[in-house]
Write a protein that holds these residues in place. Structure first.
Motif, PDB file in Angstrom:
ATOM      1  N   GLU A 143       0.797  -1.601   0.391  1.00 31.99           N
ATOM      2  CA  GLU A 143       0.004   0.155  -0.342  1.00 31.99           C
ATOM      3  C   GLU A 143       0.304   1.075   0.266  1.00 31.99           C
ATOM      4  O   GLU A 143       0.258   2.779  -0.504  1.00 31.99           O
ATOM      5  N   ASN A 144       2.021   1.554   0.824  1.00 27.55           N
ATOM      6  CA  ASN A 144       2.810   1.887   0.820  1.00 27.55           C
ATOM      7  C   ASN A 144       3.128   2.866  -0.749  1.00 27.55           C
ATOM      8  O   ASN A 144       3.441   3.879  -1.267  1.00 27.55           O
ATOM      9  N   LEU A 145       4.214   1.646  -1.059  1.00 34.03           N
ATOM     10  CA  LEU A 145       4.037   1.412  -2.804  1.00 34.03           C
ATOM     11  C   LEU A 145       3.079   2.183  -3.240  1.00 34.03           C
ATOM     12  O   LEU A 145       3.000   2.688  -4.870  1.00 34.03           O
ATOM     13  N   GLY A 146       1.988   2.062  -3.233  1.00 37.01           N
ATOM     14  CA  GLY A 146       1.234   1.912  -3.800  1.00 37.01           C
ATOM     15  C   GLY A 146       0.446   3.993  -3.978  1.00 37.01           C
ATOM     16  O   GLY A 146       0.380   4.951  -4.815  1.00 37.01           O
ATOM     17  N   LEU A 147       0.889   4.204  -2.582  1.00 37.63           N
ATOM     18  CA  LEU A 147       0.682   5.717  -2.225  1.00 37.63           C
ATOM     19  C   LEU A 147       1.646   6.756  -3.049  1.00 37.63           C
ATOM     20  O   LEU A 147       1.832   7.615  -3.789  1.00 37.63           O
ATOM     21  N   TYR A 148       3.295   5.741  -2.981  1.00 41.19           N
ATOM     22  CA  TYR A 148       4.590   6.915  -3.773  1.00 41.19           C
ATOM     23  C   TYR A 148       3.600   6.167  -5.158  1.00 41.19           C
ATOM     24  O   TYR A 148       4.600   7.553  -5.675  1.00 41.19           O
ATOM     25  N   GLY A 149       3.373   5.363  -5.540  1.00 35.50           N
ATOM     26  CA  GLY A 149       3.125   5.842  -6.818  1.00 35.50           C
ATOM     27  C   GLY A 149       2.268   6.151  -7.061  1.00 35.50           C
ATOM     28  O   GLY A 149       1.899   7.243  -8.451  1.00 35.50           O
ATOM     29  N   GLY A 312      -4.852   1.424  -5.978  1.00 31.45           N
ATOM     30  CA  GLY A 312      -5.805   0.220  -6.117  1.00 31.45           C
ATOM     31  C   GLY A 312      -5.518  -1.261  -6.191  1.00 31.45           C
ATOM     32  O   GLY A 312      -5.731  -2.565  -5.116  1.00 31.45           O
ATOM     33  N   ALA A 313      -4.100  -1.187  -7.390  1.00 30.49           N
ATOM     34  CA  ALA A 313      -3.189  -2.860  -6.674  1.00 30.49           C
ATOM     35  C   ALA A 313      -2.848  -2.867  -5.614  1.00 30.49           C
ATOM     36  O   ALA A 313      -2.920  -4.113  -5.042  1.00 30.49           O
ATOM     37  N   GLY A 314      -2.032  -1.818  -5.314  1.00 31.42           N
ATOM     38  CA  GLY A 314      -1.571  -2.143  -4.038  1.00 31.42           C
ATOM     39  C   GLY A 314      -2.694  -2.731  -2.613  1.00 31.42           C
ATOM     40  O   GLY A 314      -2.212  -2.800  -1.793  1.00 31.42           O
ATOM     41  N   TRP A 315      -3.572  -1.791  -2.958  1.00 33.25           N
ATOM     42  CA  TRP A 315      -4.600  -2.172  -1.865  1.00 33.25           C
ATOM     43  C   TRP A 315      -4.856  -3.825  -1.439  1.00 33.25           C
ATOM     44  O   TRP A 315      -4.469  -4.774  -0.223  1.00 33.25           O
ATOM     45  N   TRP A 316      -4.895  -4.364  -3.264  1.00 36.59           N
ATOM     46  CA  TRP A 316      -5.783  -5.195  -3.435  1.00 36.59           C
ATOM     47  C   TRP A 316      -3.803  -6.440  -3.342  1.00 36.59           C
ATOM     48  O   TRP A 316      -4.311  -7.362  -2.228  1.00 36.59           O
ATOM     49  N   GLY A 317      -3.191  -6.103  -3.973  1.00 37.32           N
ATOM     50  CA  GLY A 317      -1.959  -6.902  -3.205  1.00 37.32           C
ATOM     51  C   GLY A 317      -1.658  -6.965  -2.141  1.00 37.32           C
ATOM     52  O   GLY A 317      -1.108  -8.067  -1.662  1.00 37.32           O
ATOM     53  N   ASP A 318      -2.113  -6.278  -0.677  1.00 34.92           N
ATOM     54  CA  ASP A 318      -1.679  -6.165   0.697  1.00 34.92           C
ATOM     55  C   ASP A 318      -2.565  -7.287   1.458  1.00 34.92           C
ATOM     56  O   ASP A 318      -2.089  -8.009   2.353  1.00 34.92           O
ATOM     57  N   SER A 352     -10.137   3.056 -25.152  1.00 37.87           N
ATOM     58  CA  SER A 352      -8.389   2.420 -25.036  1.00 37.87           C
ATOM     59  C   SER A 352      -7.668   2.824 -24.152  1.00 37.87           C
ATOM     60  O   SER A 352      -6.338   2.135 -23.353  1.00 37.87           O
ATOM     61  N   MET A 353      -7.705   4.135 -24.102  1.00 41.03           N
ATOM     62  CA  MET A 353      -6.732   5.048 -22.935  1.00 41.03           C
ATOM     63  C   MET A 353      -7.096   4.698 -21.435  1.00 41.03           C
ATOM     64  O   MET A 353      -6.294   4.583 -20.475  1.00 41.03           O
ATOM     65  N   VAL A 354      -8.741   4.387 -21.145  1.00 45.04           N
ATOM     66  CA  VAL A 354      -9.109   4.140 -19.567  1.00 45.04           C
ATOM     67  C   VAL A 354      -8.328   2.732 -19.668  1.00 45.04           C
ATOM     68  O   VAL A 354      -7.591   1.767 -18.482  1.00 45.04           O
ATOM     69  N   LEU A 355      -8.359   1.606 -20.868  1.00 46.92           N
ATOM     70  CA  LEU A 355      -7.631   0.227 -20.774  1.00 46.92           C
ATOM     71  C   LEU A 355      -6.327   0.178 -20.347  1.00 46.92           C
ATOM     72  O   LEU A 355      -5.941  -0.323 -19.168  1.00 46.92           O
ATOM     73  N   PHE A 356      -5.729   1.092 -20.825  1.00 44.28           N
ATOM     74  CA  PHE A 356      -4.238   1.413 -21.237  1.00 44.28           C
ATOM     75  C   PHE A 356      -4.061   1.178 -19.625  1.00 44.28           C
ATOM     76  O   PHE A 356      -2.690   0.976 -19.009  1.00 44.28           O
ATOM     77  N   GLY A 357      -4.384   2.997 -19.534  1.00 48.12           N
ATOM     78  CA  GLY A 357      -3.954   3.233 -17.608  1.00 48.12           C
ATOM     79  C   GLY A 357      -4.362   2.212 -16.619  1.00 48.12           C
ATOM     80  O   GLY A 357      -3.306   2.296 -16.036  1.00 48.12           O
ATOM     81  N   ALA A 358      -5.885   1.779 -16.722  1.00 50.34           N
ATOM     82  CA  ALA A 358      -5.653   0.655 -15.637  1.00 50.34           C
ATOM     83  C   ALA A 358      -4.492  -0.631 -14.915  1.00 50.34           C
ATOM     84  O   ALA A 358      -4.096  -0.650 -15.236  1.00 50.34           O
ATOM     85  N   GLY A 359      -4.801  -1.122 -16.695  1.00 50.15           N
ATOM     86  CA  GLY A 359      -3.572  -2.239 -16.202  1.00 50.15           C
ATOM     87  C   GLY A 359      -2.026  -1.737 -16.562  1.00 50.15           C
ATOM     88  O   GLY A 359      -1.437  -2.161 -15.657  1.00 50.15           O
ATOM     89  N   PHE A 360      -1.652  -0.670 -16.961  1.00 48.32           N
ATOM     90  CA  PHE A 360      -0.753  -0.285 -16.780  1.00 48.32           C
ATOM     91  C   PHE A 360      -0.048   0.473 -15.590  1.00 48.32           C
ATOM     92  O   PHE A 360       0.965  -0.214 -15.116  1.00 48.32           O
ATOM     93  N   GLY A 361      -0.867   0.577 -15.115  1.00 49.01           N
ATOM     94  CA  GLY A 361      -0.647   1.194 -13.525  1.00 49.01           C
ATOM     95  C   GLY A 361      -0.921   0.002 -12.688  1.00 49.01           C
ATOM     96  O   GLY A 361       0.098  -0.211 -11.607  1.00 49.01           O
ATOM     97  N   ALA A 362      -1.541  -1.139 -12.229  1.00 53.25           N
ATOM     98  CA  ALA A 362      -1.559  -2.315 -12.231  1.00 53.25           C
ATOM     99  C   ALA A 362       0.313  -2.767 -12.132  1.00 53.25           C
ATOM    100  O   ALA A 362       0.462  -3.388 -11.426  1.00 53.25           O
ATOM    101  N   VAL A 363      -0.269  -3.030 -13.459  1.00 52.43           N
ATOM    102  CA  VAL A 363       1.175  -4.106 -13.402  1.00 52.43           C
ATOM    103  C   VAL A 363       2.755  -2.857 -12.968  1.00 52.43           C
ATOM    104  O   VAL A 363       3.561  -3.541 -12.330  1.00 52.43           O
TER     105      VAL A 363
END
Length: 457
Positions: A143-149, A312-318, A352-363
């Motif tokens: 989650e901290n890495l997500g905040l930094y992200g 959001g991916a950081g929250w899920w990952g923890d 396409s930009m919504v999909l790309f942004g969601a996937g790229f941020g999570a990755v």
């Protein structure tokens, strides 16, 4: 006690925003603001000055090359000079050289500015990633890495579209000067960072030891005279019978156990950033002559969705494991890239930009958290280097490779080829599911936190 079982993970009462963390976020926002303001502007500047698609790709490629070269030296500079001096130098290199472009417009000077900015970027991202992991409270590292992200993503939300819009409306010179001013404004925050400088006779956390393995005789993860513990992901692999894959290159960079299990996240991240390098460099050029300001809106949408997905991916990952979302995240990046084949449709471009942004941020978050969980704490600095090397090498190769490709294929086919390359890493993303489980670090990883890392009241 693992991070999952600790009180911090259970109650979430430990604050993420310690004073050093807040100063890190401020410095990161300033530095990355200077980075993103020019990320799509300099390729436009080079292309309109006669460089064409190849010249545009070379500007991003040169910057990423310098970034990759600089990143491997950052841990040494941090140990020798400390976080404050090194991050301060990185901020200056990210912004100040851009002011020179207001005086001369020669392409060699443009490449020189890109090289200087690349060194600054390498410094800021490696030092920032390492600090974000070390400053995390027990059980909340992902989650901290997500905040930094988010601190890296907010400048993208504003900087990417604003740079293109300002250069179109007022010309390039005001954007170059604004970049220099923004990084200078972030310098005071550097004083609030932990020093991190190694005292004589001591080794800073995360720096390589003089013998084999990170602990040299004290067991894995040994730091400051106290034996640490394996991160949960590495412990699960060792106790659960999962094969410990080895990579000589990664093992050499990390100098410790678990290096082989990093190959999957590194490959996935590099593929995603390859597509990102294509996008930020060439989307404004691909949309020239189309609907007014479509490139600005598309970049704004992508850069707005990415930091939200990263947090959001950081929250899920923890809670569920960083590896469990990698497959759908890579698929979203591939679909978002494939959608750009329909450049004539504004609706398809935005979706396409919504999909790309969601996937790229999570990755971004998922690969980073997965890598941190698979090494002992003493390997954090080197994980930061490897992750950032993969990120920036992918962006540079994407920009240069696409620039050479589109002269033969045009933009739609170029985006189709890029999407096909992303589909090739769906297999590694599927295999990463073997490491499912909470990605937060153990409470023991944080037992020796210095007083300056106490939570704010």
């Amino acid at each position: 006690m693992s991070g999952r079982e600790g009180p911090a993970a259970a109650t979430g009462t430990v604050r993420l925003l310690t004073r050093p963390m807040l100063m890190l976020l401020v410095a990161s926002v300033g530095g990355m603001g200077g980075f993103y303001l020019l990320l799509s502007v300099i390729p436009l500047y080079a292309a309109t000055a006669g460089g064409g698609g190849v010249g545009a790709g070379l500007t991003t490629g040169a910057m990423m090359l310098a970034t990759v070269v600089a990143e491997s030296a950052v841990p040494w500079f941090l140990a020798r000079f400390g976080h404050r001096a090194v991050v301060g130098a990185g901020l200056l290199l990210l912004g100040v050289p851009a002011a020179a472009l207001t005086l001369w417009s020669a392409f060699p000077l443009t490449l020189g500015v890109c090289l200087a900015r690349g060194v600054g970027l390498g410094i800021v991202v490696v030092a920032g990633t390492k600090l974000a992991a070390e400053l995390a409270p027990p059980g909340r590292r992902s989650e901290n890495l997500g905040l930094y992200g988010v601190s890296l993503g907010v400048p993208a939300v504003l900087g990417l579209p604003a740079g293109v819009w300002l250069s179109d409306r007022y010309g390039f010179a005001p954007v170059f000067l604004a970049t220099a001013a923004l990084t200078l404004l972030a310098l005071p925050a550097v004083a609030g960072l932990p020093s991190g400088r190694t005292r004589p006779g001591r080794r800073s956390p995360g720096s390589p030891g003089p013998g084999p393995g990170p602990g040299r005789g004290g067991g894995p993860g040994r730091e400051g005279g106290r034996s640490g513990q394996w991160s949960p992901g590495l412990r699960r692999r060792r106790e659960g019978g999962l094969p410990e894959r080895r990579s000589s290159v990664l093992s050499g960079l990390l100098g410790g156990p678990g290096a082989g299990s990093l190959a999957g996240p590194v490959l996935i991240l590099a593929a995603a950033t390859f597509a990102a390098g294509v996008l930020v460099t060439f989307l404004p050029l691909a949309l020239l002559g189309g609907p007014a300001h479509l490139a600005v809106v598309a970049l704004f949408v992508q850069s707005s969705v990415a930091p939200l997905a990263r947090w959001g991916a950081g929250w899920w990952g923890d809670r569920h494991g960083a590896s469990s979302l990698l497959l759908p995240s890579v698929l979203a990046v591939a679909l978002g890239t494939a959608g750009l084949v329909r450049l004539e449709s504004p609706v398809v471009v935005i979706v396409s930009m919504v999909l790309f942004g969601a996937g790229f941020g999570a990755v971004q978050n998922l690969t980073l958290a997965a890598m941190f969980e698979r090494v002992p704490r003493s390997g954090f600095g080197r994980v930061s280097v490897v992750w950032n090397l993969a990120f920036d090498a992918g962006m540079g190769l994407g920009a240069v490779g696409f620039g050479l490709l589109i002269d033969r294929t045009g933009y739609p086919w170029g985006f189709a080829v890029t999407a096909a390359l992303l589909l090739a890493v769906l297999g590694p993303a599927w295999r990463e599911r073997r490491f499912e489980g909470p990605s937060a670090g153990s409470a023991a990883d944080h037992a020796d936190r210095p007083p300056e890392q106490e939570r704010l009241t």
